[in-house]
Write a protein that holds these residues in place. Structure first.
Motif, PDB file in Angstrom:
ATOM      1  N   SER A  14       0.830  -1.206   0.000  1.00  0.00           N
ATOM      2  CA  SER A  14       0.000   0.000   0.000  1.00  0.00           C
ATOM      3  C   SER A  14       0.863   1.254   0.000  1.00  0.00           C
ATOM      4  CB  SER A  14      -0.916   0.018   1.226  1.00  0.00           C
ATOM      5  OG  SER A  14      -1.827  -1.037   1.190  1.00  0.00           O
ATOM      6  N   THR A  15       1.945   1.221   0.756  1.00  0.00           N
ATOM      7  CA  THR A  15       2.854   2.366   0.804  1.00  0.00           C
ATOM      8  C   THR A  15       3.524   2.575  -0.549  1.00  0.00           C
ATOM      9  OG1 THR A  15       3.246   1.835   3.121  1.00  0.00           O
ATOM     10  CG2 THR A  15       4.768   3.375   2.088  1.00  0.00           C
ATOM     11  N   VAL A  16       3.911   1.491  -1.192  1.00  0.00           N
ATOM     12  CA  VAL A  16       4.550   1.592  -2.509  1.00  0.00           C
ATOM     13  C   VAL A  16       3.559   2.137  -3.534  1.00  0.00           C
ATOM     14  CG1 VAL A  16       5.556   0.264  -4.401  1.00  0.00           C
ATOM     15  CG2 VAL A  16       6.223  -0.215  -2.038  1.00  0.00           C
ATOM     16  N   MET A  17       2.331   1.652  -3.509  1.00  0.00           N
ATOM     17  CA  MET A  17       1.331   2.144  -4.454  1.00  0.00           C
ATOM     18  C   MET A  17       1.023   3.618  -4.228  1.00  0.00           C
ATOM     19  SD  MET A  17       0.801  -0.090  -6.661  1.00  0.00           S
ATOM     20  CE  MET A  17      -0.504   0.788  -7.497  1.00  0.00           C
ATOM     21  N   LEU A  18       1.005   4.050  -2.980  1.00  0.00           N
ATOM     22  CA  LEU A  18       0.804   5.467  -2.685  1.00  0.00           C
ATOM     23  C   LEU A  18       1.956   6.291  -3.253  1.00  0.00           C
ATOM     24  CD1 LEU A  18      -0.735   7.766  -1.303  1.00  0.00           C
ATOM     25  CD2 LEU A  18       0.573   7.259   0.772  1.00  0.00           C
ATOM     26  N   ALA A  19       3.169   5.806  -3.101  1.00  0.00           N
ATOM     27  CA  ALA A  19       4.335   6.513  -3.637  1.00  0.00           C
ATOM     28  C   ALA A  19       4.242   6.627  -5.159  1.00  0.00           C
ATOM     29  CB  ALA A  19       5.618   5.791  -3.236  1.00  0.00           C
ATOM     30  N   VAL A  20       3.876   5.560  -5.829  1.00  0.00           N
ATOM     31  CA  VAL A  20       3.741   5.580  -7.288  1.00  0.00           C
ATOM     32  C   VAL A  20       2.634   6.542  -7.691  1.00  0.00           C
ATOM     33  CG1 VAL A  20       3.054   4.190  -9.293  1.00  0.00           C
ATOM     34  CG2 VAL A  20       4.672   3.271  -7.620  1.00  0.00           C
ATOM     35  N   TYR A  21       1.525   6.500  -6.980  1.00  0.00           N
ATOM     36  CA  TYR A  21       0.388   7.367  -7.270  1.00  0.00           C
ATOM     37  C   TYR A  21       0.772   8.838  -7.156  1.00  0.00           C
ATOM     38  CZ  TYR A  21      -4.206   9.553  -6.671  1.00  0.00           C
ATOM     39  OH  TYR A  21      -5.301  10.359  -6.776  1.00  0.00           O
ATOM     40  N   LEU A  22       1.634   9.163  -6.210  1.00  0.00           N
ATOM     41  CA  LEU A  22       2.027  10.553  -6.003  1.00  0.00           C
ATOM     42  C   LEU A  22       3.154  11.006  -6.938  1.00  0.00           C
ATOM     43  CD1 LEU A  22       1.940  10.675  -2.108  1.00  0.00           C
ATOM     44  CD2 LEU A  22       0.270  11.642  -3.699  1.00  0.00           C
ATOM     45  N   VAL A  23       4.006  10.081  -7.372  1.00  0.00           N
ATOM     46  CA  VAL A  23       5.191  10.446  -8.148  1.00  0.00           C
ATOM     47  C   VAL A  23       4.923  10.492  -9.648  1.00  0.00           C
ATOM     48  CG1 VAL A  23       7.494   9.647  -8.793  1.00  0.00           C
ATOM     49  CG2 VAL A  23       6.812   9.688  -6.411  1.00  0.00           C
ATOM     50  N   VAL A  24       4.078   9.643 -10.163  1.00  0.00           N
ATOM     51  CA  VAL A  24       3.880   9.545 -11.610  1.00  0.00           C
ATOM     52  C   VAL A  24       3.436  10.868 -12.237  1.00  0.00           C
ATOM     53  CG1 VAL A  24       2.422   8.479 -13.396  1.00  0.00           C
ATOM     54  CG2 VAL A  24       3.584   7.055 -11.700  1.00  0.00           C
ATOM     55  N   PRO A  25       2.476  11.600 -11.694  1.00  0.00           N
ATOM     56  CA  PRO A  25       2.115  12.884 -12.329  1.00  0.00           C
ATOM     57  C   PRO A  25       3.281  13.875 -12.372  1.00  0.00           C
ATOM     58  CG  PRO A  25       0.416  12.215 -10.794  1.00  0.00           C
ATOM     59  CD  PRO A  25       1.573  11.285 -10.596  1.00  0.00           C
ATOM     60  N   GLU A  26       4.095  13.899 -11.331  1.00  0.00           N
ATOM     61  CA  GLU A  26       5.243  14.804 -11.320  1.00  0.00           C
ATOM     62  C   GLU A  26       6.251  14.400 -12.391  1.00  0.00           C
ATOM     63  OE1 GLU A  26       7.416  18.021 -10.539  1.00  0.00           O
ATOM     64  OE2 GLU A  26       5.462  17.578  -9.684  1.00  0.00           O
ATOM     65  N   ALA A  27       6.461  13.109 -12.559  1.00  0.00           N
ATOM     66  CA  ALA A  27       7.374  12.625 -13.604  1.00  0.00           C
ATOM     67  C   ALA A  27       6.832  12.982 -14.981  1.00  0.00           C
ATOM     68  CB  ALA A  27       7.571  11.119 -13.478  1.00  0.00           C
ATOM     69  N   GLU A  28       5.528  12.847 -15.181  1.00  0.00           N
ATOM     70  CA  GLU A  28       4.938  13.208 -16.466  1.00  0.00           C
ATOM     71  C   GLU A  28       5.100  14.701 -16.735  1.00  0.00           C
ATOM     72  OE1 GLU A  28       0.962  11.770 -16.126  1.00  0.00           O
ATOM     73  OE2 GLU A  28       1.490   9.778 -16.878  1.00  0.00           O
ATOM     74  N   ASN A  29       4.936  15.528 -15.721  1.00  0.00           N
ATOM     75  CA  ASN A  29       5.128  16.968 -15.886  1.00  0.00           C
ATOM     76  C   ASN A  29       6.567  17.284 -16.271  1.00  0.00           C
ATOM     77  OD1 ASN A  29       2.489  17.524 -15.271  1.00  0.00           O
ATOM     78  ND2 ASN A  29       2.893  17.980 -13.130  1.00  0.00           N
ATOM     79  N   THR A  30       7.516  16.619 -15.617  1.00  0.00           N
ATOM     80  CA  THR A  30       8.928  16.846 -15.917  1.00  0.00           C
ATOM     81  C   THR A  30       9.255  16.416 -17.335  1.00  0.00           C
ATOM     82  OG1 THR A  30       9.465  16.480 -13.600  1.00  0.00           O
ATOM     83  CG2 THR A  30      11.286  16.350 -15.174  1.00  0.00           C
ATOM     84  N   ILE A  31       8.732  15.286 -17.748  1.00  0.00           N
ATOM     85  CA  ILE A  31       8.968  14.804 -19.109  1.00  0.00           C
ATOM     86  C   ILE A  31       8.365  15.775 -20.109  1.00  0.00           C
ATOM     87  CG2 ILE A  31       8.372  12.994 -20.768  1.00  0.00           C
ATOM     88  CD1 ILE A  31       8.585  11.018 -18.372  1.00  0.00           C
ATOM     89  N   GLY A  32       7.171  16.262 -19.831  1.00  0.00           N
ATOM     90  CA  GLY A  32       6.526  17.211 -20.732  1.00  0.00           C
ATOM     91  C   GLY A  32       7.308  18.504 -20.848  1.00  0.00           C
ATOM     92  N   GLU A  33       7.793  19.020 -19.731  1.00  0.00           N
ATOM     93  CA  GLU A  33       8.588  20.242 -19.751  1.00  0.00           C
ATOM     94  C   GLU A  33       9.893  20.019 -20.509  1.00  0.00           C
ATOM     95  OE1 GLU A  33       9.084  21.352 -15.711  1.00  0.00           O
ATOM     96  OE2 GLU A  33       6.968  21.785 -15.427  1.00  0.00           O
ATOM     97  N   PHE A  34      10.509  18.863 -20.310  1.00  0.00           N
ATOM     98  CA  PHE A  34      11.754  18.562 -21.001  1.00  0.00           C
ATOM     99  C   PHE A  34      11.511  18.470 -22.499  1.00  0.00           C
ATOM    100  CE2 PHE A  34      14.997  15.533 -22.552  1.00  0.00           C
ATOM    101  CZ  PHE A  34      16.108  16.320 -22.306  1.00  0.00           C
ATOM    102  N   SER A  35      10.404  17.846 -22.884  1.00  0.00           N
ATOM    103  CA  SER A  35      10.075  17.727 -24.294  1.00  0.00           C
ATOM    104  C   SER A  35       9.833  19.109 -24.896  1.00  0.00           C
ATOM    105  CB  SER A  35       8.832  16.856 -24.466  1.00  0.00           C
ATOM    106  OG  SER A  35       8.483  16.779 -25.816  1.00  0.00           O
TER     107      SER A  35
END
Length: 55
Positions: A14-35
């Motif tokens: 559950s803790t790992v899934m919460l971490a993934v749930y919170l991190v993925v949108p930030e990673a997508e934002n970073t990838i989008g900005e980099f692109s």
């Protein structure tokens, strides 16, 4: 239909899934900005290169 359930922090998964749930949108934002940064850089390099050819 989704069912809301509280997070049980005693279960490691559950803790790992919460971490993934919170991190993925930030990673997508970073990838989008980099692109976007790469696209702008390419545009300015190409524009600068073509403007020197027309002179």
């Amino acid at each position: 239909m989704a069912i809301d359930q509280p997070i049980d922090f005693s279960v490691p998964e559950s803790t790992v899934m919460l971490a993934v749930y919170l991190v993925v949108p930030e990673a997508e934002n970073t990838i989008g900005e980099f692109s976007l940064y790469k696209q702008l850089l390419f545009f300015f390099i190409l524009k600068g290169f073509t403007s020197t050819l027309s002179q």
